[in-house]
Enzyme design. Sequence first.
Site, mmCIF file in Angstrom:
data_model
loop_
_atom_site.group_PDB
_atom_site.id
_atom_site.type_symbol
_atom_site.label_atom_id
_atom_site.label_comp_id
_atom_site.label_asym_id
_atom_site.label_seq_id
_atom_site.Cartn_x
_atom_site.Cartn_y
_atom_site.Cartn_z
ATOM 1 N N CYS A 45 6.889 -0.795 6.400
ATOM 2 C CA CYS A 45 6.415 0.435 5.765
ATOM 3 C C CYS A 45 7.514 0.938 4.843
ATOM 4 C CB CYS A 45 6.100 1.483 6.830
ATOM 5 S SG CYS A 45 5.531 3.058 6.155
ATOM 6 N N LEU A 46 7.122 1.375 3.656
ATOM 7 C CA LEU A 46 8.108 1.871 2.699
ATOM 8 C C LEU A 46 8.788 3.146 3.206
ATOM 9 C CD1 LEU A 46 6.095 1.211 -0.569
ATOM 10 C CD2 LEU A 46 7.941 -0.188 0.396
ATOM 11 N N GLY A 95 0.836 -1.188 0.000
ATOM 12 C CA GLY A 95 0.000 0.000 0.000
ATOM 13 C C GLY A 95 0.869 1.235 0.000
ATOM 14 N N HIS A 111 -1.401 6.880 7.841
ATOM 15 C CA HIS A 111 -0.520 7.856 7.192
ATOM 16 C C HIS A 111 -1.240 9.189 6.968
ATOM 17 C CE1 HIS A 111 3.149 5.652 6.321
ATOM 18 N NE2 HIS A 111 2.467 4.621 5.851
ATOM 19 N N HIS A 155 -3.251 0.636 8.370
ATOM 20 C CA HIS A 155 -1.888 1.160 8.241
ATOM 21 C C HIS A 155 -1.872 2.364 7.288
ATOM 22 C CE1 HIS A 155 2.625 0.604 7.718
ATOM 23 N NE2 HIS A 155 2.296 1.416 6.730
ATOM 24 N N GLU A 156 -2.484 2.198 6.115
ATOM 25 C CA GLU A 156 -2.443 3.290 5.121
ATOM 26 C C GLU A 156 -3.202 4.512 5.611
ATOM 27 O OE1 GLU A 156 -0.280 3.113 2.947
ATOM 28 O OE2 GLU A 156 0.048 0.972 3.227
ATOM 29 N N GLN A 159 3.162 9.916 1.729
ATOM 30 C CA GLN A 159 4.474 9.263 1.608
ATOM 31 C C GLN A 159 5.255 9.760 0.395
ATOM 32 O OE1 GLN A 159 2.779 5.084 2.264
ATOM 33 N NE2 GLN A 159 4.839 4.914 3.098
HETATM 34 NI NI NI Z 1 3.389 2.724 5.530
#
Ligand code: NI
Length: 184
Positions: free
Chosen positions: A106-107, A47, A152, A148-149, A52
Amino acid sequence: MAVREILKMGDPRLLRVAQPVTAFDSDELHRLITDMLDTMRAANGAGLAAPQIGVDLQLVIFGSNAHNPRYPDAAPVAQTVLLNPLITPLEDVDGAVAQEEGWEGCLSVPGLRAIVPRYGRIRYTGLDPYGDPIDRVADGFHARVVQHECDHLIGVLYPMRVRDFSRFGFTEVLFPGLDAEQDD
Ligand code: NI
């Protein structure tokens, strides 16, 4: 196609509360979504949220139409573009609004994984890129990715949700079998 730079934890832009999307089905919005999909796929992410890549909008994408090497045990989640989301925790089969533990990466926090508590079953609503409603019930990995997304969008990164730091570590140490080419 454009793969955008993913901001890393420590960048203050990841801590903002994102603005709602107010203009739908615009060329600008479709270009942004294409860039996000390209960026997520290039990183093998499950995701990605607009903050981000430094875009201050309530826009998340998640899921894939294929197996994700970063989460080899996860059931597939349909590829979704979700704007202005709202999450409601739901009761599980026992009638309780329960949280369950699961591994997350997480990226924006590359190379690390932790056990994070999340609601096991949720309803999520929002809009698609055309302004049409999305209304779904999700559980398991699907529910986890959505939570999670959407975190953000309120400036929350998963390490802020970790309760047991004895289960927070480097992916290469925790999961030595995972594809080494994955950065997260
Ligand atoms: Ni993340």
